[in-house]
Scaffold this motif. Structure first.
Motif, short mmCIF file in Angstrom:
data_model
loop_
_atom_site.label_atom_id
_atom_site.label_comp_id
_atom_site.label_asym_id
_atom_site.label_seq_id
_atom_site.Cartn_x
_atom_site.Cartn_y
_atom_site.Cartn_z
N ASP A 274 0.81 -1.32 -0.07
CA ASP A 274 0.01 0.09 -0.13
C ASP A 274 0.86 1.29 0.09
O ASP A 274 1.85 1.36 0.80
CB ASP A 274 -0.95 0.20 1.16
N VAL A 275 0.48 2.07 -0.81
CA VAL A 275 1.36 3.41 -0.94
C VAL A 275 0.68 4.90 -1.26
O VAL A 275 -0.61 4.45 -2.06
CB VAL A 275 2.39 3.23 -2.07
N ALA A 276 0.68 5.67 -0.83
CA ALA A 276 0.11 6.95 -1.09
C ALA A 276 1.27 8.08 -1.28
O ALA A 276 2.30 7.85 -0.56
CB ALA A 276 -0.68 7.56 -0.13
N GLY A 277 1.25 8.71 -2.56
CA GLY A 277 2.45 9.77 -2.65
C GLY A 277 2.27 10.42 -3.60
O GLY A 277 1.23 10.54 -4.20
N VAL A 278 3.35 11.12 -4.23
CA VAL A 278 3.12 12.01 -5.38
C VAL A 278 4.20 11.59 -6.39
O VAL A 278 5.45 11.26 -6.17
CB VAL A 278 3.88 13.44 -4.87
N ILE A 279 3.66 11.68 -7.55
CA ILE A 279 4.43 11.37 -8.86
C ILE A 279 5.63 12.23 -9.02
O ILE A 279 5.20 13.29 -9.32
CB ILE A 279 3.54 10.88 -10.08
N GLU A 280 6.83 11.48 -9.20
CA GLU A 280 8.05 12.67 -9.57
C GLU A 280 8.30 12.56 -11.04
O GLU A 280 8.79 13.44 -11.65
CB GLU A 280 9.07 12.27 -8.66
N GLU A 281 8.19 11.40 -11.45
CA GLU A 281 8.60 11.10 -12.94
C GLU A 281 7.47 10.14 -13.55
O GLU A 281 6.96 9.40 -12.74
CB GLU A 281 9.96 10.40 -13.18
N VAL A 282 7.08 10.13 -15.00
CA VAL A 282 6.39 9.55 -15.66
C VAL A 282 7.06 8.65 -16.55
O VAL A 282 7.88 9.36 -17.59
CB VAL A 282 5.19 10.24 -16.35
N GLY A 283 6.90 7.36 -16.84
CA GLY A 283 7.75 6.75 -17.98
C GLY A 283 6.91 6.85 -19.04
O GLY A 283 5.69 7.23 -19.33
N GLU A 284 7.60 6.31 -20.14
CA GLU A 284 6.96 6.37 -21.55
C GLU A 284 5.80 5.28 -21.79
O GLU A 284 5.94 4.44 -20.91
CB GLU A 284 8.15 5.84 -22.51
N GLY A 285 4.77 5.88 -22.46
CA GLY A 285 3.51 5.01 -22.63
C GLY A 285 2.62 5.26 -21.61
O GLY A 285 1.67 4.46 -21.40
N VAL A 286 2.75 5.87 -20.40
CA VAL A 286 1.81 6.17 -19.52
C VAL A 286 1.00 7.29 -19.75
O VAL A 286 1.36 8.39 -19.87
CB VAL A 286 2.64 6.61 -18.13
N ALA A 287 -0.56 7.06 -19.62
CA ALA A 287 -1.48 7.97 -19.90
C ALA A 287 -2.35 8.34 -18.81
O ALA A 287 -2.46 7.22 -17.95
CB ALA A 287 -2.41 7.47 -21.19
N GLY A 288 -2.81 9.54 -18.38
CA GLY A 288 -3.64 9.56 -17.32
C GLY A 288 -2.91 10.33 -16.13
O GLY A 288 -3.61 10.55 -15.07
N PHE A 289 -1.52 10.19 -16.02
CA PHE A 289 -0.92 10.53 -15.04
C PHE A 289 0.25 11.86 -15.41
O PHE A 289 0.75 11.59 -16.35
CB PHE A 289 -0.39 9.55 -14.35
N SER B 164 3.61 14.30 -13.86
CA SER B 164 4.40 14.59 -12.55
C SER B 164 3.80 15.65 -11.77
O SER B 164 2.98 16.53 -12.16
CB SER B 164 5.47 15.34 -13.18
N GLY B 165 3.60 15.49 -10.33
CA GLY B 165 2.98 16.15 -9.23
C GLY B 165 1.63 15.45 -8.90
O GLY B 165 1.10 16.15 -8.01
N ASP B 166 1.10 14.73 -9.61
CA ASP B 166 -0.23 14.34 -9.15
C ASP B 166 -0.04 13.27 -7.87
O ASP B 166 0.94 12.50 -7.83
CB ASP B 166 -0.70 13.12 -10.08
N GLU B 167 -0.90 13.41 -7.18
CA GLU B 167 -1.18 12.38 -5.96
C GLU B 167 -1.88 11.42 -6.04
O GLU B 167 -2.97 11.55 -6.63
CB GLU B 167 -2.11 13.41 -4.82
N VAL B 168 -1.38 10.07 -5.84
CA VAL B 168 -1.79 8.87 -6.22
C VAL B 168 -1.70 7.98 -5.05
O VAL B 168 -1.20 8.11 -4.01
CB VAL B 168 -0.97 8.24 -7.47
N TYR B 169 -2.51 6.90 -5.25
CA TYR B 169 -2.53 5.69 -4.34
C TYR B 169 -2.72 4.29 -5.16
O TYR B 169 -3.15 4.30 -5.99
CB TYR B 169 -3.56 6.17 -2.98
N GLY B 170 -2.32 3.28 -4.56
CA GLY B 170 -2.40 2.08 -4.98
C GLY B 170 -1.77 0.93 -4.23
O GLY B 170 -1.16 1.43 -3.04
#
Length: 330
Positions: A64-79, A81-87
């Protein structure tokens, strides 16, 4: 980066704080600055090396994690940098590290935007238990209006979320607990009726609340003899669901009452890599339930720092926690 690492399986004392390499981003993944995590029973079983999903040491644990996206990899849609996410996105065999670290490289399919109404600590309490409850109640049992649902384990991690999801689906929700305090909390979360299982037999409460017929859906989060009791509590042609079936059972009651049995292990997409996008989709729906006020996490009163893994494990294993045990930077 700082991380809590286990070099061997064992008790809570095996956690050691180490400096490890910060992961680099890769295609289909995002790099999360970890703000919070939580402990589930599977986490201390993994630490002990008692489940097949345990990664080989040295390893960083916790899914379980909650945090802030620092970098987005190739092919990622919908997120971005800076988004607050969980999963629930790490800590198991074959995955990219765990959440007991400053950063986690996570498969974007496993994530959703964090509910704006929750703190990082609150959001980190939800992923594994919410996905599990959703898979049982919505995906498998198709719970809806007019049904009577019995949830065992009123204030457990999965149980307290299951109460809320069943209620949001329109069901009348009954739940069991071991004390009046736990049942009071369960009613605050949305349970229509709380049943003290130490004081009442299955025959007693099935007779009072269903006229002896049984409940439409019974969700067993406890296992052991409680699954057998769940068979007794279910109406003919009803549904029993469980997340704890690691024992040998007499299944003749299923035949005699023509019951359906659903067993869910939400870790399968994590370790197999197949069907992960469904987890992200479920969490997206959970976010909407949270933001509409229909689901909220129940947190244990003890608050741990992000790197207090040993102490957090000890708290959960003590059996004294009421709600989810969480760790966060705050």
């Amino acid at each position: 980066m700082r991380a809590q690492v286990i070099e061997r399986y064992g008790g809570p004392e095996v956690f050691e704080e180490r400096d490890v390499a910060k992961p680099g981003v890769k295609a289909g993944h995002v790099l999360i600055r970890v703000e919070a995590s939580s402990v589930n029973p599977v986490d201390y079983k993994i630490r002990a090396g008692s489940v097949p999903a345990a990664p080989e040491p040295p390893a960083v644990l916790h899914g379980d994690v909650a945090g802030v996206i620092e970098e987005v990899g190739e092919g990622v849609a919908g997120f971005s940098s800076g988004d607050e996410v969980y999963g629930c996105a790490g800590g198991f065999a074959g995955m990219e590290g765990g959440a007991s670290a400053e950063y986690l490289l996570a498969d974007a399919d496993l994530l959703a935007k964090k509910p704006e109404t929750l703190s990082m600590r609150e959001a980190a309490a939800l992923p594994l238990v919410s996905i599990t409850a959703w898979e049982i109640l919505i995906t498998r049992a198709n719970v809806g209006p007019g049904q009577n649902v019995l949830v065992h384990g009123a204030t457990g991690g999965v149980g307290h979320v299951a109460i809320q999801i069943a209620r949001a689906a329109g069901a009348t929700v009954f739940t069991t607990g071991s004390s009046d305090e736990k049942l009071r909390v369960a009613r605050e979360l949305g349970a229509d009726v709380g049943i003290n299982y130490r004081e009442r037999s299955v025959e007693d409460y099935v007779g009072e609340y269903t006229g002896g017929r049984g409940f439409d859906v019974v969700f067993d989060t406890v296992g052991g003899e409680n699954l057998t009791r769940s068979f007794k509590a279910t109406r003919p042609e009803g549904q029993v669901a469980s997340i704890a079936t690691h024992e040998t059972y007499d299944l003749s009651p299923l035949h005699d009452k023509s019951l359906s049995l659903h067993v869910v292990l939400m870790l399968i997409p994590l370790v197999s890599g197949e069907g992960r996008a469904h987890h992200g989709e479920v969490l997206g729906r959970v976010t909407r339930l949270v933001e509409s006020g229909r689901v909220k996490p129940l947190l244990d009163e003890t608050r741990f720092g992000l790197f207090d893994a040993a102490e957090a494990h000890e708290r959960l294993e003590s059996g004294e926690a009421l709600g989810k045990v969480t760790m966060a930077r705050d």
